[in-house]
Design an enzyme around this catalytic site. Structure first.
Site, PDB file in Angstrom:
ATOM      1  N   GLU A  46       0.841  -1.089  -0.027  1.00 13.48           N
ATOM      2  CA  GLU A  46      -0.122   0.126  -0.108  1.00 13.48           C
ATOM      3  C   GLU A  46       0.955   1.299   0.113  1.00 13.48           C
ATOM      4  OE1 GLU A  46      -3.735   1.843   2.585  1.00 13.48           O
ATOM      5  OE2 GLU A  46      -2.880   0.082   3.039  1.00 13.48           O
ATOM      6  N   ASP A  56      -5.058  10.767   8.815  1.00 17.25           N
ATOM      7  CA  ASP A  56      -3.709  10.303   9.427  1.00 17.25           C
ATOM      8  C   ASP A  56      -3.374  10.479  10.470  1.00 17.25           C
ATOM      9  OD1 ASP A  56      -3.216   8.068   7.013  1.00 17.25           O
ATOM     10  OD2 ASP A  56      -2.980   9.976   5.862  1.00 17.25           O
TER      11      ASP A  56
END
Length: 278
Positions: free
Chosen positions: A61, A72
């Site tokens: 990924e 995030d």
């Protein structure tokens, strides 16, 4: 009839599906590491990608740097900031994927990021360039299923849209996600941002079992997985584990290709061994 943007129709579908089929046949849990493209070193990104595979990665990924990565935590936010400061954008990321493909034509690559850079690049242009580079799927965290029509050019080109599900996903919406999922369904182990909170496998085991019973594709679990022990616990009820923030933090201070490759392999190998032992 072959898709005009690639000499191979639906390359992403075949590569991701083949890898998960092989994992299932071998009764193995997949290992999906996340790294931010261009961090810690743009010059050695391809070296890092190959090191991830050498360390036991089944899929990669690859995070596309973005200025406002709202899903995030600080570790990946800072990695994204460092990469952007070094001039990393979609063009550079796709170039690294193409270079990686010169030696590795089998390991699936999923680009994880946000809708804005793709929209600016142009959906059709991005789709064509991504397929030609060797990208297999995209996970755009701020493009929910309800708005997925804008990504039709990507799916038409053969890219699979990886969808997210979470503990807060309503049952009716979960049914829709399971029906629409391609490649694999990414189950977020807890509500929050990457790198935050503590993983409680007891809380999510039943939820993931329910999702797997509904989904037509494998289910990968991410968020909160930091080491071999937590990965092994997840392996008991998931088709794959995704590990990101802890790996990104380990790579942050790396210098030079040997150090980067060594840190990546040293981090992943115990996790791979724990998954295989399970």
């Amino acid at each position: 009839m072959p898709n005009p943007v690639s000499p191979i129709p639906n390359p992403g579908s075949r590569r991701i599906d083949r890898r998960f089929a092989a994992l299932k046949a071998a009764s193995r849990t997949g290992l999906i590491p996340f790294v931010t493209a261009g961090d810690p070193s743009p010059e050695h990104m391809v070296t890092l990608m190959h090191a991830l595979v050498d360390g036991g990665a089944d899929l990669i990924e690859l995070g596309v740097p973005f200025s406002d990565p709202m899903a995030d935590g600080l570790v990946i936010q800072h990695a994204s900031e460092r990469a952007i400061a070094k001039g990393v954008g979609i063009g550079e990321v796709l170039g690294w994927v193409a270079a990686f493909r010169q030696r590795d034509a089998q390991t699936p690559i999923v680009l994880m990021g946000y809708l804005n850079p793709v929209e600016i690049h142009g959906y059709a242009r991005f789709a064509q360039e991504a397929v030609q580079a060797g990208v297999d799927g995209v996970l755009l965290v701020d493009c929910p299923l309800e708005e997925a029509a804008v990504l039709q050019p990507l799916r038409d080109a053969g890219l699979q849209q990886i969808l997210l599900a979470a503990p807060t996903t309503a049952p009716q919406r979960m049914v829709r996600l399971c029906e629409a999922a391609e490649g694999f369904l990414y189950y977020v182990s807890f509500a929050g941002i990457t790198g935050a909170g503590q993983l409680s496998t007891h809380d999510i085991a039943g939820r993931v079992a329910d999702v797997r019973a509904q989904a037509k594709v494998p289910v990968a679990v991410g968020f909160g997985i930091r080491d071999a022990q937590s990965a092994k616990e997840i392996a008991g009820f998931a088709d794959a584990v995704v590990i990101g923030s802890a790996l990104v933090a380990r790579l942050a201070e790396a210098t030079g290709p040997d150090d980067i490759a060594g840190r990546a392999k040293d981090f992943l190998q115990p996790i791979r061994a724990a998954l295989d032992a399970h």
